[in-house]
Design an enzyme around this catalytic site. Structure first.
Site, PDB file in Angstrom:
ATOM      1  N   ARG A 366       0.714  -1.151   0.069  1.00  0.00           N
ATOM      2  CA  ARG A 366      -0.281   0.608   0.205  1.00  0.00           C
ATOM      3  C   ARG A 366       1.027   1.211  -0.182  1.00  0.00           C
ATOM      4  O   ARG A 366      -0.063   2.938  -0.214  1.00  0.00           O
ATOM      5  CB  ARG A 366      -0.555  -0.173   1.516  1.00  0.00           C
ATOM      6  N   VAL A 367       1.894   1.060   0.657  1.00  0.00           N
ATOM      7  CA  VAL A 367       2.524   2.567   0.773  1.00  0.00           C
ATOM      8  C   VAL A 367       3.918   2.409  -0.324  1.00  0.00           C
ATOM      9  O   VAL A 367       4.883   3.438  -0.551  1.00  0.00           O
ATOM     10  CB  VAL A 367       3.431   2.728   2.106  1.00  0.00           C
TER      11      VAL A 367
END
Ligand code: ATP
Ligand code: MG
Length: 506
Positions: A366-367
């Site tokens: 997600r990052v």
């Protein structure tokens, strides 16, 4: 009976007024009962939750329950080490472990004692196993890559320093190997590594240490081992101890650290066992109610610190074992929701020969996208798309006997892609080489080769670029970019290598 809430709180307030708490390090109590790794101690009215208790036999324990007349302590040692009738002392300290550079290259147990037979660890410094984590203001967003050396991961599920990425899969799907290879790939990057083994057989730790040593990775790694033979208390403690060691590097030496927790399924089981013995009420799947907190407070310690705090980081790879690919059970769902993404490993892919057996379609980061270098990011969109398209076509055409030429061509391109993405264990590929490699996979440049020749061609081409045109790799490594000029030069070199490969084969 009706209580007036206000009245009760006033009563508590007056009782507490002027009360000053001071930890009593010298209180001595009596062990009333000792069984199953748990001791009940009387006469320690000032003991605190989480406090370290010293027993007469010189081993330690941690206070877990405070009851009316006694405290309940988990024993960090063998069951037989603590006898009823012996004394036990408060220490006024939270459990601590030795930390510092002297631990690098060593195998220690959950309390930091060396178990590799190489003598004592020469360090004076200790750190509490539980501590307050950096707040939001003290953290920087993830923006520096942490490369694993696997094309599929760095290309499609990129990870950044300070991230928490879950590795999840059934037994024997390559979870440990993926984590170990990520450690091996940190060689010469300055990233220090901590491998926390929980509930494994001692023999498999010897194997892990050997793999790291042979690949030159043990020098910058600490192994914290709470094996299957160790009591549940040690297995419970190990990941927190490993994290304390990582925090020392991050805070004091401003280092980047990678921590592997292999695995948190066994960690949760150890905690469940302790909780049941302590008669805490069992909940879903017999786990205690605070099982989420168990892992949340561990994983929130991964961070990338702000410049003011030195800019160090802790990246973590917790590992979770699933049964028959079921990720909807209690512990996996918890850890999925705590982490910043997950890498799914699948048995069917593993047995079909696609290794690392990562299902790229359902794995996410997600990052980490922010941390990917530009050259890879440029190619990864196409990689994802081509792979998805192939998977769709593959299932579609599984039963079709006659395929038109266009479909056949697309299927072949997909097969080439899959071949290139396969990667042998303990052979991480540097990021600049991955760029050329992923280009081979996505550009269709290998289209005229037979599928069974792809792996050989890949090796041939990569060797040829490495030996004759290393400047391509140098440019990508230093600029992180794939400019038009570099791309043109790369294509020319690749085409030459393909011709040479075909001539050699003929
Ligand atoms: P366990 O559930 O027992 O902990 P695991 O999921 O950690 O297993 P590993 O022990 O990493 O799996 O790997 C299982 C086997 O597969 C090992 O023999 C390992 O060497 C092999 N293996 C893993 N990854 C690869 C790879 N990329 N290429 C070839 N072999 C691999
Ligand atoms: Mg494993």
């Amino acid at each position: 009976m009706d209580f007036d809430v206000k009245e009760i709180s006033t009563l508590i307030k007056t009782r507490l007024e002027g009360y000053e708490f001071e930890a009593q390090g010298d209180e001595v109590g009596l062990v009333l009962e000792s069984a199953d790794g748990i001791a009940r101690i009387g006469g320690l009215p000032n003991a605190m939750i989480g406090e370290m208790i010293e027993f007469e036999s010189k081993i330690f324990g941690i206070v877990f329950n405070l009851e009316t007349d006694e405290v309940v302590v988990i024993i960090l040692g063998k069951k037989t080490d603590v006898r009823a009738g012996s004394w036990a002392k408060c220490t006024a300290r939270i459990m601590q472990v030795p930390v510092g550079n002297a631990l690098l290259g060593r195998i220690v147990n959950a309390i930091g004692d060396p178990i590799d037979g190489k003598g004592p660890v020469n360090t004076e410094k200790f750190r509490a196993v539980e501590c307050k984590v950096p707040g939001v203001i003290d953290r920087l967003p993830v923006s520096v890559p942490l490369q694993t050396g696997y094309k599929v991961v760095d290309g499609l599920i990129p990870i950044g320093r300070g991230q928490r990425e879950l590795i999840i899969g059934d037994r024997q799907t390559g979870k440990t190997t993926l984590a170990l290879d990520a450690i091996i790939n940190q060689k010469d990057t300055g990233v220090l590594c901590i491998y926390v083994a929980i509930g494994k057989k001692s023999a498999s730790i010897v194997e892990v240490a050997e793999i790291l040593r042979v690949n030159g990775a043990m020098d910058y790694t600490i192994i914290v081992d709470a094996s299957a033979d160790d009591p549940a208390s040690m297995q419970y403690l190990a990941p927190y101890s490993g994290t304390a060691m990582a925090e020392e590097f991050m805070h004091t030496y401003q280092k980047d650290v990678l921590v592997i927790y292999d695995d948190l399924t066994k960690h949760a089981n150890a905690y469940r066992m302790i909780s049941l013995l302590l008669k805490r009420p069992p909940g879903r799947e017999a786990f205690p109610g605070d099982i989420f907190y168990l892992h949340a407070r561990l994983l929130e310690r991964s961070a990338r610190l702000s410049k003011e705090l030195g800019g160090g980081s802790i990246t973590s790879f917790p590992i979770i074992e699933t049964q028959k690919g079921d990720i909807s059970t209690y512990v996996p769902t918890n850890v999925i929701s705590i982490t910043d993404g997950q890498i799914f490993l699948q048995s069917d892919l593993f047995y079909s020969g696609f290794r690392p057996a990562i299902n790229a379609g359902i794995s996410v980061s997600r990052v980490g996208g922010m941390a990917q270098i530009e050259a890879i990011r440029k190619l990864s969109g196409k990689l994802r798309l081509e792979l998805a398209r192939y998977k769709e076509k593959e299932s579609f055409t599984a039963f079709a006997s006659e395929l038109d030429e266009e479909t056949q061509k697309q299927l072949k391109r997909g097969k080439i892609l899959v071949e290139i993405l396969k990667q042998d264990k303990h052979k991480p590929i540097p990021v600049e080489e991955q760029v050329v490699n992923i280009y081979l996979a996505t550009s269709g440049i290998l289209e005229d080769l037979e599928i069974h020749d792809i792996k050989a061609a890949e090796t041939f081409i990569m060797t040829s670029v490495r030996t004759k045109h290393a400047d391509i790799f140098d440019t990508i490594r230093s600029t992180h970019k794939l400019t038009k000029e570099t791309e043109e030069q790369m294509v020319k070199v690749i085409k030459e290598a393909i011709s040479a490969f075909q001539i050699k084969k003929a």
